[in-house]
Design a protein around this motif. Sequence first.
Motif, short mmCIF file in Angstrom:
data_model
loop_
_atom_site.label_atom_id
_atom_site.label_comp_id
_atom_site.label_asym_id
_atom_site.label_seq_id
_atom_site.Cartn_x
_atom_site.Cartn_y
_atom_site.Cartn_z
N ILE A 24 30.84 44.76 28.62
CA ILE A 24 31.90 43.71 29.38
C ILE A 24 32.04 43.82 30.89
CG2 ILE A 24 34.28 42.46 29.46
CD1 ILE A 24 33.70 42.41 26.72
N ALA A 25 31.45 43.21 31.62
CA ALA A 25 31.56 43.11 32.99
C ALA A 25 32.47 42.04 33.86
CB ALA A 25 29.95 42.94 33.72
N PRO A 26 33.53 42.58 33.92
CA PRO A 26 34.72 41.77 34.49
C PRO A 26 34.46 41.52 36.22
CG PRO A 26 35.77 43.48 33.43
CD PRO A 26 34.21 43.95 33.52
N GLY A 27 34.94 40.55 36.72
CA GLY A 27 34.96 40.58 38.10
C GLY A 27 36.55 40.92 38.73
N MET A 28 37.01 40.18 39.55
CA MET A 28 38.36 40.84 40.05
C MET A 28 39.45 40.49 38.93
SD MET A 28 38.25 39.07 43.87
CE MET A 28 39.78 39.48 44.58
N ALA A 29 40.03 41.80 38.59
CA ALA A 29 41.13 41.62 37.64
C ALA A 29 42.46 42.43 38.30
CB ALA A 29 40.77 42.41 36.41
N GLU A 30 43.42 42.04 38.27
CA GLU A 30 44.77 42.56 38.94
C GLU A 30 45.39 43.61 38.13
OE1 GLU A 30 47.44 40.11 40.94
OE2 GLU A 30 48.23 41.65 42.20
N THR A 31 45.07 44.68 38.30
CA THR A 31 45.58 45.88 37.47
C THR A 31 45.89 47.00 38.61
OG1 THR A 31 43.41 46.97 37.48
CG2 THR A 31 43.84 45.57 35.67
N GLU A 32 45.79 48.22 38.13
CA GLU A 32 46.32 49.44 39.13
C GLU A 32 44.75 49.65 39.90
OE1 GLU A 32 48.32 52.49 37.34
OE2 GLU A 32 49.68 51.15 36.65
N PHE A 33 43.82 48.70 39.53
CA PHE A 33 42.44 49.23 40.09
C PHE A 33 42.38 49.47 41.52
CE2 PHE A 33 38.35 47.56 41.53
CZ PHE A 33 37.20 48.81 41.00
N SER A 34 42.96 48.38 42.51
CA SER A 34 42.96 48.40 43.84
C SER A 34 43.66 49.45 44.35
CB SER A 34 43.05 46.98 44.32
OG SER A 34 41.97 46.17 44.00
N VAL B 286 32.43 38.10 33.06
CA VAL B 286 33.68 37.30 33.22
C VAL B 286 34.18 37.30 34.70
CG1 VAL B 286 35.13 38.98 31.80
CG2 VAL B 286 36.04 36.64 32.13
N PHE B 287 34.20 36.22 35.40
CA PHE B 287 34.69 36.14 36.82
C PHE B 287 36.08 35.27 36.56
CE2 PHE B 287 30.32 36.88 38.39
CZ PHE B 287 30.60 37.67 39.56
N PRO B 288 36.88 35.51 37.46
CA PRO B 288 38.13 34.46 37.94
C PRO B 288 37.36 33.32 38.17
CG PRO B 288 38.20 36.12 39.27
CD PRO B 288 36.88 36.83 38.56
N THR B 289 37.80 31.99 38.01
CA THR B 289 37.11 31.01 38.63
C THR B 289 37.25 30.94 40.07
OG1 THR B 289 38.26 29.67 36.88
CG2 THR B 289 37.26 28.29 38.49
N ASP B 290 38.18 31.49 40.63
CA ASP B 290 38.23 31.67 42.14
C ASP B 290 37.12 32.37 42.73
OD1 ASP B 290 40.13 29.61 42.47
OD2 ASP B 290 41.63 31.15 42.89
N GLN B 291 36.39 33.12 42.09
CA GLN B 291 35.56 34.21 42.43
C GLN B 291 34.12 33.62 41.81
OE1 GLN B 291 35.61 38.04 40.95
NE2 GLN B 291 34.32 38.97 42.73
N SER B 292 32.94 33.34 42.71
CA SER B 292 31.85 32.71 42.33
C SER B 292 30.78 33.73 42.45
CB SER B 292 31.41 31.56 43.02
OG SER B 292 32.26 30.50 42.82
N SER B 293 30.96 34.81 43.39
CA SER B 293 29.96 36.11 43.16
C SER B 293 30.77 37.23 43.50
CB SER B 293 29.02 35.65 44.21
OG SER B 293 29.39 36.09 45.49
N VAL B 294 30.16 38.47 43.71
CA VAL B 294 31.08 39.63 43.87
C VAL B 294 31.77 39.46 45.43
CG1 VAL B 294 30.01 41.39 42.54
CG2 VAL B 294 28.95 40.77 44.75
#
Length: 257
Positions: A183-193, A239-247
């Motif tokens: 599974i390759a996620p795009g931006m996900a709001e977690t503790e990651f950043s 899986v990307f958020p809709t607001d993110q179209s590429s990295v």
Amino acid sequence: MSVFISGASSGIGAACARAFGAAGKELVLVARRKDRVQALARDVAKAHGVQVHAFQLDVRDRKAVESFIEEHAGLLSAVEVLVNNAGLAAGLSAIQAGNVDEWERMIDTNLKGLLYVSRGLLPKLIEKSARGGNCHVVNIGSVAGRWTYPNGNVYCATKFGVRALSESMRLDLHGTGIRVTEIAPGMAETEFSEVRLGDKEKAKAVYAGMRPLSAEDVAETVLWCVGRPKHVNIQELVVFPTDQSSVTLVKRAEAKA
Ligand SMILES: NC(=O)c1ccc[n+]([C@@H]2O[C@H](COP(=O)([O-])OP(=O)(O)OC[C@H]3O[C@@H](n4cnc5c(N)ncnc54)[C@H](OP(=O)(O)O)[C@@H]3O)[C@@H](O)[C@H]2O)c1
């Protein structure tokens, strides 16, 4: 049958634990922060009446992973689903200015940690599958494992590596009946950043004016892949958020004055 999740103390791993727990699965959860993973285990067990086993484990520590697998051989022989989720990005700087300690943390966690856990559990999954079990490995990669971005260098390299290892697992496990999904996620709001940038405010700014994925959004994709019939293997899911179209292309609302 049980589900093993590495890095279950926060974010995507914790959301997977809640989602698999809600689906009635027994869980084996590991992370370095023992209090967090044990508190989650109590919550999930109470909410869903499932058995949840939580352990402190640093996946970078090869000896600790090997002893853990040996010590809990009985418990781990029931594992049918392995979610290799533990991972992190550390820093964001050009290679020529890179922090070598940060590189090693990412390589040790995202690649070597995933390998140590997989080396320990895959023989058990193979046995389980041979006895009719419905076994599945889900590796959490990233869109950073498909496309690089400025200063992403080593994190991207580790996630390109997770993609290569996922493909390799499918080849090496061919004929065992074990499914392997990346599974390759795009931006996900977690503790990651926050982990990456070491600062809550800077982390918040990463998602300013846009709607990122939630950990639960990603967990849903994991459950969906695992829930397909046994003869169906979703090999890769981006899986990307809709607001993110590429990295690098992210739609943000203007900040209000
Ligand atoms: N958030 C995103 O935008 C995003 C996008 C694509 C992919 N991903 C990937 O998704 C996965 C989960 O990240 P997340 O977003 O949920 O971030 P997170 O909230 O920071 O969670 C990371 C999890 O990994 C665990 N972990 C880190 N190092 C570990 C180690 N050495 N041993 C055991 N566990 C360890 C952490 O637990 P402890 O600190 O308690 O050990 C934590 O539970 C990572 O592989 C990440 O690369 C995230």
